[in-house]
Scaffold this motif. Structure first.
Motif, short mmCIF file in Angstrom:
data_model
loop_
_atom_site.label_atom_id
_atom_site.label_comp_id
_atom_site.label_asym_id
_atom_site.label_seq_id
_atom_site.Cartn_x
_atom_site.Cartn_y
_atom_site.Cartn_z
N ALA A 15 0.81 -1.22 0.00
CA ALA A 15 0.00 0.00 0.00
C ALA A 15 0.84 1.27 0.00
O ALA A 15 0.30 2.37 -0.21
CB ALA A 15 -0.93 0.00 1.20
N ALA A 16 2.13 1.17 0.20
CA ALA A 16 2.98 2.34 0.32
C ALA A 16 2.90 3.30 -0.87
O ALA A 16 2.86 4.52 -0.67
CB ALA A 16 4.44 1.91 0.55
N PRO A 17 2.88 2.83 -2.15
CA PRO A 17 2.77 3.78 -3.27
C PRO A 17 1.52 4.66 -3.18
O PRO A 17 1.53 5.80 -3.65
CB PRO A 17 2.72 2.88 -4.51
N GLY A 18 0.47 4.13 -2.56
CA GLY A 18 -0.74 4.92 -2.44
C GLY A 18 -0.63 6.03 -1.41
O GLY A 18 -1.48 6.92 -1.37
N LEU A 19 0.39 5.98 -0.57
CA LEU A 19 0.60 7.02 0.45
C LEU A 19 1.58 8.09 -0.01
O LEU A 19 1.84 9.04 0.74
CB LEU A 19 1.10 6.38 1.75
N ALA A 20 2.12 7.95 -1.22
CA ALA A 20 3.09 8.92 -1.71
C ALA A 20 2.41 10.25 -2.01
O ALA A 20 1.20 10.33 -2.20
CB ALA A 20 3.77 8.38 -2.97
N ASP A 21 3.22 11.32 -2.04
CA ASP A 21 2.67 12.65 -2.30
C ASP A 21 2.05 12.75 -3.69
O ASP A 21 1.16 13.57 -3.92
CB ASP A 21 3.78 13.71 -2.16
N THR A 22 2.53 11.95 -4.60
CA THR A 22 2.01 12.00 -5.98
C THR A 22 0.71 11.22 -6.15
O THR A 22 0.10 11.27 -7.21
CB THR A 22 3.06 11.44 -6.95
N ALA A 23 0.30 10.48 -5.12
CA ALA A 23 -0.92 9.68 -5.22
C ALA A 23 -2.14 10.58 -5.22
O ALA A 23 -2.13 11.69 -4.69
CB ALA A 23 -0.99 8.68 -4.08
N THR A 24 -3.21 10.08 -5.81
CA THR A 24 -4.47 10.84 -5.83
C THR A 24 -5.18 10.70 -4.49
O THR A 24 -4.84 9.86 -3.65
CB THR A 24 -5.39 10.33 -6.94
N LEU A 25 -6.19 11.54 -4.30
CA LEU A 25 -6.96 11.50 -3.05
C LEU A 25 -7.59 10.13 -2.87
O LEU A 25 -7.59 9.59 -1.76
CB LEU A 25 -8.03 12.59 -3.10
N ARG A 26 -8.13 9.56 -3.93
CA ARG A 26 -8.75 8.24 -3.82
C ARG A 26 -7.72 7.19 -3.45
O ARG A 26 -7.98 6.32 -2.60
CB ARG A 26 -9.41 7.88 -5.15
N GLU A 27 -6.54 7.26 -4.07
CA GLU A 27 -5.49 6.28 -3.78
C GLU A 27 -5.00 6.42 -2.34
O GLU A 27 -4.77 5.41 -1.66
CB GLU A 27 -4.33 6.45 -4.76
N ARG A 28 -4.84 7.65 -1.86
CA ARG A 28 -4.38 7.84 -0.48
C ARG A 28 -5.41 7.32 0.51
O ARG A 28 -5.07 6.70 1.53
CB ARG A 28 -4.09 9.32 -0.22
N THR A 29 -6.69 7.59 0.24
CA THR A 29 -7.74 7.11 1.15
C THR A 29 -7.75 5.59 1.19
O THR A 29 -7.81 4.97 2.28
CB THR A 29 -9.10 7.63 0.69
N ALA A 30 -7.68 4.94 0.04
CA ALA A 30 -7.67 3.47 0.00
C ALA A 30 -6.44 2.92 0.70
O ALA A 30 -6.53 1.92 1.44
CB ALA A 30 -7.73 3.00 -1.45
N ALA A 31 -5.28 3.54 0.48
CA ALA A 31 -4.06 3.06 1.12
C ALA A 31 -4.12 3.22 2.63
O ALA A 31 -3.65 2.34 3.39
CB ALA A 31 -2.85 3.83 0.57
#
Length: 910
Positions: free
Chosen positions: A743-759
């Motif tokens: 899940a770490a890529p989803g927490l990166a600064d470049t991730a989208t809001l949806r990806e960060r929430t899911a991660a």
């Protein structure tokens, strides 16, 4: 005063025609000999006249009205049509004909009317005698009274009524118009309607208008006319003649004269040109010679443009007030008529236009290039690029023509008919097409829109080579535009596209900083738009969103309205896919309220964006409705744009999966792969990730793992969405440390809001299972903080029971996110098995009482409280509930709430 109308007429003023003698009871009276017989005689043409039943029927219908106005330009056939109808139509024998002259003052005019009425004996003799003894100022009212006694309806035809200028005559005719009974009909025929009070009659439906277009010769009539004259005319010749004359009757007569109509059978009609002496003499005598020099100068200098507005005419002539003059010419039927409705443009009849153009080149040829350049600059300033290029090319001002193409931007291809664009580009000499970046780029865009990628590439390469020797101003515009073309040409090759994207993004950034003119903003906006589409083609929604945001701003600064609407539609979709739902909804609303020519496709994209917003907010019924609304093929799509049908299919699969039908979602994805995915690696990767997620939801982790491995081995490895599905799979397999890593890529600064929430939700579940409650709580609260402003419920629901448990256990009532957490839990409670496609409120037959009880279920009231609210017994409430549960196919209150919301019996919770 004489006693009979045959020897005397009403009072008339003294004229130069013949001295008049004074009468004892009024002003001088004209003797009968003073009246011109031919003014009251039906005109009899000396040339052959075609019988036109269509026009006779038109006049028959028109004369049922109190007043008929027949107006048209010189030679339209007004007099011939009226005379033919008067002689042989239904009104034959009941027509008073008067050909009007400019010097017909009141006394003379009514004398003629009285004499005409006497000839047809329309009323009893005593009435006619009384009318003859009436003074001129009282004659109109006396005529109204006399008309009450007419034996049958009388038609008063005033021919050449544009000559009516005497105030006394006009006021008298106004009296007839206001008060005449049904037995007196007026026909006013002339080049323009006289200044009478006709508007009220027109509104009341008591006035009939017959114009030049009604009198124009039809193809059938033209064939009959030439056949009558013994002239052979082929169908294509006749069509050409009707096109250049627009059915103008005098034009057909002139064509017949030119062919030698009297020379015997077998004569052919050649093309009738406006510079022919027959045409020139006629139009000069009947139209131009009657105009002031200033008006003639305006007509001549504006004849070289297809249509002219007042502002354009002012520019060409260097004078003011042209709009008023053009409007006056149009009203006077001087072969000038409005071009379209309400646009303020006017067009000249083709015959008049040719006469004027010949005069322009004959009398002031040195002004022609000057006028063409003025027109080109005016067109360019009013956003009419192709007209500007055409005028500049006619002036052989190739540099300005090329600069217009450059400054307009390649967006001109979107708003122009390709055939018209190519015809304009064909005006450039061959060396210009090969050696000018703007012309080469325009040709490349045109070929690309035609689907000729090879031809487009050749032109684009030539334009790129020409850029090296172009001026600095041209390079600032064309360098970004050519890069946008290169990106579009690379759309068929993922590898070429990936290689070109960094260079294009760097150029877009630097060009944006340097942009200072509208044309430069347009070029930069076009490049950002192409970059956004390139990212969408690779399903990189974050990159697409950022590029399309820039495109929106730059195209707005460049005033490319149509292309901006399209870019905003794609931007709304990218924003929605990234989870920026509020921004996406605003952009989509703006697009759907737009009225530009590109609005249809832009609105379709905006509808898809709103469908994604509804999906993420767990309003599946609305999402499906928006998808259904936007169904259709790829018509209207531009080269380089991702296929809307593909995106719709992906969103449809996501809706099916959210609705609990993993099998249907997998089937939709499979069809998408078979249809387009094999030749599109980026699409194939997105489909593979979607299939893996569907397999995981269906309880098939083995298949999900195989699909994810396939995605990692493909041409699009390392996708963030694939990493998040890996994390979900690892959670299902209880490999919590590996799930955190995935899940770490989803927490990166470049991730989208949806990806960060899911991660974050994956992290919350993993930390909780690893016993790290503090980290788990922090993660779930961060997820709630990201989702609450967007009302994004779906990402929690997709997490399943593990996420529900985290929200239930880790979010205390004192948390600032407790309210949103409770609404998330309500959504979990509303989950239910997927219904068949036909399920809806009309397919579940509940009684009114059962519906009433069902509506109380979401309130969490007890059965006793519901019974008190409805004034029913508790047993009755239970009976209704059991019946409703059975009809809904559920076994509990929670399932009944979920099913009711799904099929629209209950409102969705907020």
């Amino acid at each position: 005063m004489t006693s009979t109308i045959s020897s005397s007429t009403p009072s008339a003023h003294r004229t130069a025609r013949e001295p008049a003698s004074s009468g004892p009871d009024g002003p001088a009276r004209p003797a009968r000999a003073q009246l011109l017989e031919d003014k009251l005689r039906l005109p009899t043409p000396s040339f052959p006249v075609l019988d036109r039943p269509r026009v006779n029927a038109l006049l028959d219908r028109a004369c049922r009205h109190r007043v008929t106005v027949i107006s048209g330009p010189a030679g339209a056939g007004k007099t011939v049509a009226c005379a033919s109808w008067a002689a042989a139509g239904r009104a034959a024998g009941r027509v008073v004909w008067l050909t009007v002259d400019a010097d017909d003052q009141r006394d003379w005019f009514w004398s003629y009317v009285c004499m005409g009425l006497n000839r047809i004996q329309a009323a009893p003799p005593e009435t006619l005698r009384a009318l003859a003894d009436t003074s001129a100022d009282q004659f109109p009212l006396q005529l109204v009274a006399a008309a009450q006694t007419f034996r049958e309806p009388v038609v008063l035809v005033l021919d050449d009524c544009q000559e009516l200028i005497d105030p006394g005559v006009l006021s008298g005719i106004d009296v007839l118009i206001r008060h005449a009974p049904a037995g007196l009909r007026l026909v006013l025929s002339g080049r323009r309607p006289p200044p009478l009070q006709l508007a009220r009659l027109r509104v009341a439906g008591e006035l009939a208008d017959i114009g030049g277009a009604d009198l124009a010769c039809t193809a059938v009539e033209a064939d009959a006319y030439f056949r009558m004259l013994g002239i052979e005319v082929a169908a294509d010749e006749r069509a050409e003649l009707l096109a250049c004359t627009e059915g103008w009757m005098a034009g057909l007569r002139l064509a017949a004269m030119q062919a030698g109509a009297g020379a015997g059978p077998g004569q052919k009609v050649n093309g009738l040109a406006g510079d022919e002496p027959l045409v020139t003499d006629y139009l000069w005598d009947e139209v131009l010679a009657r105009k002031e020099p200033r008006v003639r100068a305006l007509l001549v200098r504006t004849s070289l443009v297809p249509a002219v507005s007042g502002d354009l005419a002012d520019t060409l002539t260097g004078q003011s007030g042209s709009a008023r003059l053009l409007d006056q010419l149009s009203r006077e039927n001087c072969f000038v008529e409005p071009a379209g409705r309400g646009g303020g443009d006017y067009r000249y009849h083709p015959m008049l236009k040719e006469v004027l153009t010949a005069e322009l080149h004959r009398e002031i040829p040195h002004e022609v290039p000057v006028l063409l350049r003025r027109a080109a600059h005016w067109y360019a300033g009013h956003g009419r690029a192709l007209d500007a290029v055409r005028s500049a090319a006619a002036a052989e001002d190739w540099d300005y023509a090329a600069m217009v193409l450059a400054e307009t931007g390649l967006g001109v291809v979107m708003s122009a008919d390709l055939a018209e664009l190519e015809s304009v580009l064909a005006l450039f000499p061959a060396d210009r097409a090969a050696g000018d970046p703007a012309v080469g780029a325009a040709w490349a865009a045109a070929r690309l829109w035609r689907g000729d990628t090879d031809g487009a590439a050749v032109y684009a390469d030539g334009a790129g080579r020409a850029l090296a020797t172009a001026s600095a101003a041209m390079r600032r515009i064309m360098e970004p535009a050519l890069m946008a073309l290169r990106l579009t040409l690379a759309a068929g090759s993922d590898r070429a596209e990936r290689a070109l994207a960094p260079e294009a993004r760097s150029l877009a950034g630097s060009a944006q900083l340097a942009a200072s003119t509208q044309a430069e903003h347009r070029a930069v906006g076009l490049l950002w738009f192409s970059l956004g589409l390139a990212s969408l083609r690779r399903w990189q929604t974050a990159g697409a969103r950022d590029a399309l945001r820039q495109a929106d701003h730059q195209l707005g600064a460049g005033a490319l309205t149509d292309l901006r609407a399209r870019a905003r539609g794609w931007r709304a979709l990218a924003e929605a896919c990234c989870g920026d739902l509020t921004v996406a909804g605003q952009a989509a609303d703006e697009v759907r309220q737009g009225t530009t020519t590109a609005a249809h496709m832009a609105a379709r994209l905006a509808g898809l964006a709103q469908g994604v917003v509804r999906l993420v907010r767990d309003d599946l019924a609305a999402a499906q409705a928006l998808l259904d609304e936007g169904t259709g093929g790829g018509a209207g799509q531009l080269p380089g744009e991702p296929l809307v049908i593909e995106i719709t299919a992906l969103i449809q699969a996501a809706v099916l999966l959210a609705d609990g039908d993993a099998a249907a979602a997998r089937a939709a994805l499979s069809r998408l792969r078979e249809g387009w995915g094999r030749a599109r690696p980026a699409l194939a990767a997105a489909v593979t990730v979607g299939e893996a997620q569907a397999a995981l939801r269906a309880g098939d982790p083995g298949r999900a793992r195989a699909l994810l491995l396939l995605a990692d081995e493909g041409e699009e490895p390392g996708r963030t969405d694939a990493s998040l599905v890996w994390a979900e799979l690892l959670l299902a397999e209880s490999d919590f440390p590996a799930a955190l890593d995935a899940a770490a890529p989803g927490l990166a600064d470049t991730a989208t809001l949806r990806e960060r929430t899911a991660a974050l939700l994956v992290a919350a579940v993993a930390h909780r299972r690893l016993g790290d409650r503090q980290e788990a709580t922090a993660a779930v609260e961060q997820a709630l903080a990201l989702a609450e402003p967007e009302q994004a419920f779906r990402v929690f629901l997709d997490g399943g029971a593990a996420v529900r448990s985290c929200v239930t256990v880790l979010v205390p009532p004192t948390s600032r996110y407790a309210g949103f957490a409770s609404r998330v839990l309500e959504r979990f409670d509303a989950q239910a098995p997927q219904l068949g496609p036909a399920a809806g409120p009309d397919t579940v037959r509940l009684t009114d009482s059962e519906r009433a009880v069902l509506c109380f279920l979401p309130s969490h009231m007890t059965n006793e409280e519901i019974s008190q609210a409805l004034f029913l017994s508790v047993n009755t409430v239970k009976t209704h509930l059991r019946s409703a549960y059975r009809k809904l196919g559920v076994g509990s209150r929670r399932e009944a709430i979920a099913r009711g919301r799904r099929i629209g019996l209950l409102l969705s919770g907020r």
